[in-house]
Motif scaffolding. Structure first.
Motif, mmCIF file in Angstrom:
data_model
loop_
_atom_site.group_PDB
_atom_site.id
_atom_site.type_symbol
_atom_site.label_atom_id
_atom_site.label_comp_id
_atom_site.label_asym_id
_atom_site.label_seq_id
_atom_site.Cartn_x
_atom_site.Cartn_y
_atom_site.Cartn_z
ATOM 1 N N GLN A 9 -22.392 27.325 4.916
ATOM 2 C CA GLN A 9 -23.288 26.214 4.668
ATOM 3 C C GLN A 9 -23.674 26.174 3.204
ATOM 4 O O GLN A 9 -23.679 27.187 2.518
ATOM 5 C CB GLN A 9 -24.537 26.337 5.532
ATOM 6 C CG GLN A 9 -24.235 26.213 6.999
ATOM 7 C CD GLN A 9 -25.489 26.171 7.835
ATOM 8 O OE1 GLN A 9 -26.575 26.387 7.356
ATOM 9 N NE2 GLN A 9 -25.314 25.889 9.101
ATOM 10 N N ASP A 11 -26.597 24.306 0.383
ATOM 11 C CA ASP A 11 -27.919 23.696 0.296
ATOM 12 C C ASP A 11 -27.775 22.255 -0.164
ATOM 13 O O ASP A 11 -27.115 21.972 -1.152
ATOM 14 C CB ASP A 11 -28.779 24.492 -0.686
ATOM 15 C CG ASP A 11 -30.147 23.899 -0.845
ATOM 16 O OD1 ASP A 11 -30.722 23.449 0.159
ATOM 17 O OD2 ASP A 11 -30.638 23.884 -1.985
ATOM 18 N N HIS A 15 -32.152 20.586 3.392
ATOM 19 C CA HIS A 15 -31.526 21.335 4.472
ATOM 20 C C HIS A 15 -30.105 21.742 4.087
ATOM 21 O O HIS A 15 -29.604 21.350 3.045
ATOM 22 C CB HIS A 15 -31.525 20.511 5.762
ATOM 23 C CG HIS A 15 -30.689 19.278 5.698
ATOM 24 N ND1 HIS A 15 -31.103 18.115 5.113
ATOM 25 C CD2 HIS A 15 -29.425 19.037 6.152
ATOM 26 C CE1 HIS A 15 -30.142 17.206 5.207
ATOM 27 N NE2 HIS A 15 -29.122 17.743 5.824
ATOM 28 N N SER A 16 -29.462 22.503 4.949
ATOM 29 C CA SER A 16 -28.100 22.963 4.703
ATOM 30 C C SER A 16 -27.089 22.024 5.342
ATOM 31 O O SER A 16 -27.377 21.382 6.346
ATOM 32 C CB SER A 16 -27.904 24.362 5.282
ATOM 33 O OG SER A 16 -28.703 25.281 4.598
ATOM 34 N N ARG A 75 -30.317 12.806 4.686
ATOM 35 C CA ARG A 75 -31.271 13.458 5.599
ATOM 36 C C ARG A 75 -30.698 13.669 6.996
ATOM 37 O O ARG A 75 -31.194 14.481 7.755
ATOM 38 C CB ARG A 75 -32.567 12.670 5.674
ATOM 39 C CG ARG A 75 -32.434 11.347 6.426
ATOM 40 C CD ARG A 75 -33.689 10.550 6.354
ATOM 41 N NE ARG A 75 -33.663 9.896 5.052
ATOM 42 C CZ ARG A 75 -34.531 9.023 4.627
ATOM 43 N NH1 ARG A 75 -35.544 8.700 5.371
ATOM 44 N NH2 ARG A 75 -34.417 8.458 3.473
ATOM 45 N N ASP A 78 -25.655 17.120 8.556
ATOM 46 C CA ASP A 78 -25.733 18.576 8.567
ATOM 47 C C ASP A 78 -24.356 19.204 8.774
ATOM 48 O O ASP A 78 -24.211 20.417 8.720
ATOM 49 C CB ASP A 78 -26.719 19.083 9.617
ATOM 50 C CG ASP A 78 -26.391 18.629 11.026
ATOM 51 O OD1 ASP A 78 -25.331 18.005 11.234
ATOM 52 O OD2 ASP A 78 -27.199 18.892 11.926
#
Length: 97
Positions: A9, A11, A15-16, A75, A78
């Motif tokens: 993951q 950054d 979030h990651s 946002r 992921d």
């Protein structure tokens, strides 16, 4: 800008984001930067020649290249995976090998 360690993951600000190894390989094979933007079907991963980066994009390092993520999509993203690449782009690269 965040460093990417393949298969892990990175950054992305708040979030990651996980970037699949096959996406990194695809981007490196295309030898260009990509951008995730909004489409009627959800987030789509396109070369910057199709969808240029904007100053407001979040930037991630993916292999030897960059992935820009629209501030509107950032946002919600992921996981960056091959399903985000439109079929016609995927088949173009397969046909060239």
């Amino acid at each position: 800008m965040s460093d990417l360690y393949t298969g892990t993951q990175v950054d992305a600000g708040a979030h990651s984001v996980f970037i699949d190894d096959d996406v990194i390989a695809y981007i490196n094979k295309r030898n260009t930067n990509f951008r995730i933007s909004t489409s009627c079907g959800g987030p789509v991963l396109l070369p910057v020649s199709y969808k240029p980066a904007k100053p407001t994009d979040i930037t991630l390092k993916a292999g030897d290249h960059l992935i820009y993520i629209s501030m509107y999509q950032a946002r919600y993203i992921d996981h960056i995976h091959m399903d985000m690449i439109p079929y016609h782009l995927e088949s173009m690269i397969e046909g060239s090998t």
